[in-house]
Design a protein around this motif. Structure first.
Motif, mmCIF file in Angstrom:
data_model
loop_
_atom_site.group_PDB
_atom_site.id
_atom_site.type_symbol
_atom_site.label_atom_id
_atom_site.label_comp_id
_atom_site.label_asym_id
_atom_site.label_seq_id
_atom_site.Cartn_x
_atom_site.Cartn_y
_atom_site.Cartn_z
ATOM 1 N N ALA A 131 -1.640 -40.678 3.095
ATOM 2 C CA ALA A 131 -2.789 -41.352 2.492
ATOM 3 C C ALA A 131 -3.629 -40.381 1.666
ATOM 4 N N ASP A 132 -3.871 -39.167 2.216
ATOM 5 C CA ASP A 132 -4.649 -38.167 1.485
ATOM 6 C C ASP A 132 -3.988 -37.820 0.157
ATOM 7 N N TYR A 134 -1.853 -39.748 -1.650
ATOM 8 C CA TYR A 134 -2.037 -40.866 -2.586
ATOM 9 C C TYR A 134 -3.466 -40.893 -3.124
ATOM 10 N N SER A 135 -4.434 -40.543 -2.275
ATOM 11 C CA SER A 135 -5.824 -40.498 -2.731
ATOM 12 C C SER A 135 -6.008 -39.445 -3.810
ATOM 13 N N ALA A 143 -3.179 -45.453 -0.864
ATOM 14 C CA ALA A 143 -4.013 -44.622 0.007
ATOM 15 C C ALA A 143 -4.642 -45.474 1.102
ATOM 16 N N GLU A 173 -12.109 -44.552 0.011
ATOM 17 C CA GLU A 173 -11.212 -45.142 -0.986
ATOM 18 C C GLU A 173 -11.744 -46.490 -1.470
#
Length: 603
Positions: A131-132, A134-135, A143, A173
């Motif tokens: 997720a980090d 993709y962020s 994310a 996000e």
């Protein structure tokens, strides 16, 4: 501005440890060294020790090296938990290097082994890292999706701080996506978790984000209240960087809403704080905001004054390492000169002592005096020869340093750096950018030895360097198997599109020609586009002359939309070179995030 907060929360766990033991970073470093000694004393076989000290490793190259060792040993023992952890460490190394796609590849491998191991903690960790990443690449939907998966896993564990961090990041996000209701729900939930575990610093970041959310809602009073509550806690921990960032964020919000007086007050407060504690990044950001605000207030002189300060601090951050290294070289030279003076004084004192002894010991005879004079003459001759050889070595090293600098930077840029200690960014209105890429490089890399792969890439890129020099182009950089160069900088040239196209033809011909034994025969595609760019030096440790702008992105898209063995050029480049080169129209093709573009294959 909004991206700053997610950076802070990446270090929440580290802050928790620091909050418990105070400002004891030296103890942490000592602890890491102690674990490393235990690992080596165990014969390099204890994977728990290896994983433990890697957590403290900040250098991405070192992290990558240890990660590969960790992975190899974990695979030998078939311990799935450690294999997952090793893939995770390698992913972080690539993420720190800025290679997000490579990082994702390793994080997904980490997730696969975490699921096989059955460890919920490892699975939750893997989902957060994905997720980090993709962020960081601004893929908001993915994310959020993986943050929510990590939350589902971590809710089954006892690590409340990790759960709160994942929930906070999901809320952040949503804030970046403009979904304020969801952002508010998640951040308030994270705040409650941090309150239960008495994690005060986590509460401060939640308050700061709540302030930004209420600012987006237009609730000025609640926004200021939450931000000020966050600032009180952050000041307690001497976390001045996020304080200044929150103030700059509020200023930017009110600037967008045209509440110029509020924007001015927050930006000035941020500048005062950043100036007090020497936060150069934030000083630069606050000065830029003040420039925009005064421009909106039609105060051109003030706007220009703050913009100049913004540029000054931005350049000082970018070039401080270069200035320090040049200052060190000068200091070393002056010290060597002073040492030579001291040596000469010592020699003079020795001569005076010998003369005094000669006067008092004349009775011992002329023979002793002649011997001493002869020894002195030999010593002086040897010193003269030593100094001459030393001077020659210094001159050779100076010339070598000059040549190394010219290998890194264009001559005009290197001269500017030596004269002024920094380099200004330059805008070029018409530059032609070329990208190359080898077909199936990743799959080949898995099938052949690293030594053979590096030897083959070097064989191709040496010839590309020669072709680049032949046509007066500037090599920008290589990224894995991709080669990037440009025509029309640092000296502008109307013929740069023609030179780049000719260079592309020679590169393609060389790639298709037969290769010596041991060299991999690659197929290659090339993309070319012409347009405006900004060029300058980035980095403070390892200088790199680089270029930015939409032109670079479009040239890269031309390469990715090309075909093996072909040179794909944009419609803009085609309009310039069409009288001298025969091209085949491909039609209008949609480019991701760039709209529809005309493309041509060079025949």
């Amino acid at each position: 501005m909004k991206n700053l907060v997610s950076l802070f929360l990446c270090f929440l766990l580290a802050h928790l440890a620091l909050a418990q033991i105070g400002d004891e970073s030296n103890k942490i470093r000592s602890q890491a060294d102690s674990i490393k000694e235990l690992y080596y004393s165990s014969g390099g076989e204890n994977l728990d020790y290896l994983a433990s000290f890697m957590v403290y490793e900040a250098n991405p190259d070192s992290l990558l090296k240890y990660g590969e060792i960790y992975l190899e040993k974990a695979q030998e023992t078939a311990q799935e938990y450690h294999i997952s952890s090793a893939y995770n460490m390698i992913g972080y190394a690539y993420k720190y290097k800025g290679n997000l796609s490579k990082a994702l590849e390793y994080f997904f491998e980490s997730l696969k082994y975490a699921q096989s191991s059955g460890s919920m903690k490892a699975q939750g960790r893997s989902y957060v890292t994905i997720a980090d990443t993709y962020s960081a690449s601004e893929n908001r939907q993915n994310a959020v999706s993986y943050y929510r998966k990590s939350i589902e896993i971590l809710e089954q564990e006892s690590d409340s701080t990790a759960l709160g961090s994942a929930i906070f990041n999901a809320g952040d996000e949503y804030l970046k996506m403009g979904k304020l209701d969801s952002a508010l729900l998640y951040v308030e939930r994270a705040q409650l978790i941090f309150q239960k575990v008495d994690f005060e610093l986590g509460q401060a970041y939640c308050l700061g984000n709540l302030g930004m959310i209420f600012a987006e809602y237009g609730d000025k009073l609640t926004s200021e209240k939450r931000i000020n509550q966050a600032i009180v806690i952050l000041e307690k921990y001497e976390e001045y960087y996020p304080i200044s960032s929150y103030l700059n964020y509020l200023s930017n919000i009110y600037l967008e809403k045209r509440d110029l007086q509020s924007a001015l007050a927050y930006a000035q407060r941020s500048l005062d704080l950043a100036s007090k504690y020497g936060l150069k990044d934030q000083i630069s950001e606050a000065n830029l905001l003040l420039s925009h605000i005064y421009e909106a207030l039609n105060n051109s002189s003030k706007a220009l004054e703050f913009y100049k300060k913004h540029i000054q601090y931005r350049d000082s951050v970018n070039n401080i390492q270069a200035v320090q290294e040049m200052a060190n070289l000068r200091t070393d030279y002056e010290v060597s000169q002073k040492q030579a003076e001291v040596d000469l004084l010592e020699s003079a004192a020795t001569i005076a002592s010998l003369r005094a002894k000669r006067q008092t010991l004349l009775l011992y005879g002329v023979l002793v005096m002649l011997i001493l004079v002869a020894l002195l003459a030999v010593g002086s001759f040897r010193r003269f020869r030593f100094e001459k050889e030393t001077k020659k070595i210094i001159e050779e090293e100076k010339n070598r340093s000059e040549q190394l600098l010219l290998n890194i930077l264009p001559e005009e840029i290197a001269d500017e750096l030596k004269v002024h200690g920094k380099v200004k960014a330059h805008r070029f209105n018409s530059v032609t950018v070329l990208f190359t890429d080898f077909k199936s490089f990743s799959s080949m890399a898995e099938e052949i030895s690293p030594e053979k792969l590096v030897e083959s890439i070097d064989y191709y890129f040496q010839e590309f360097d020669r072709i680049t020099d032949k046509y007066g182009l500037e090599k920008i950089k290589t990224i894995g198997d991709s080669y990037m160069c440009a025509g029309g900088l640092p000296t502008e040239s109307e013929r740069n599109p023609f030179n780049v196209v000719q260079a592309a033809q020679e590169m393609m011909e060389f790639t298709k020609s037969p290769k010596p034994e041991g060299i991999v025969q690659f197929e290659m595609r090339i993309g070319i586009h012409t347009g405006p760019i900004v060029a300058g030096i980035v980095g403070v440790k390892k200088w790199q002359y680089d270029i930015w702008g939409d032109t670079v992105n479009i040239a890269s898209r031309m390469e990715s939309n090309s075909e093996e063995g072909k040179i794909n050029i944009s419609g803009k480049t085609y309009e310039i070179i069409k009288e001298e080169f025969d091209c085949e129209y491909r039609g209008s093709i949609e480019i991701k995030n760039r709209g529809i573009w005309d493309m041509y294959f060079l025949k």
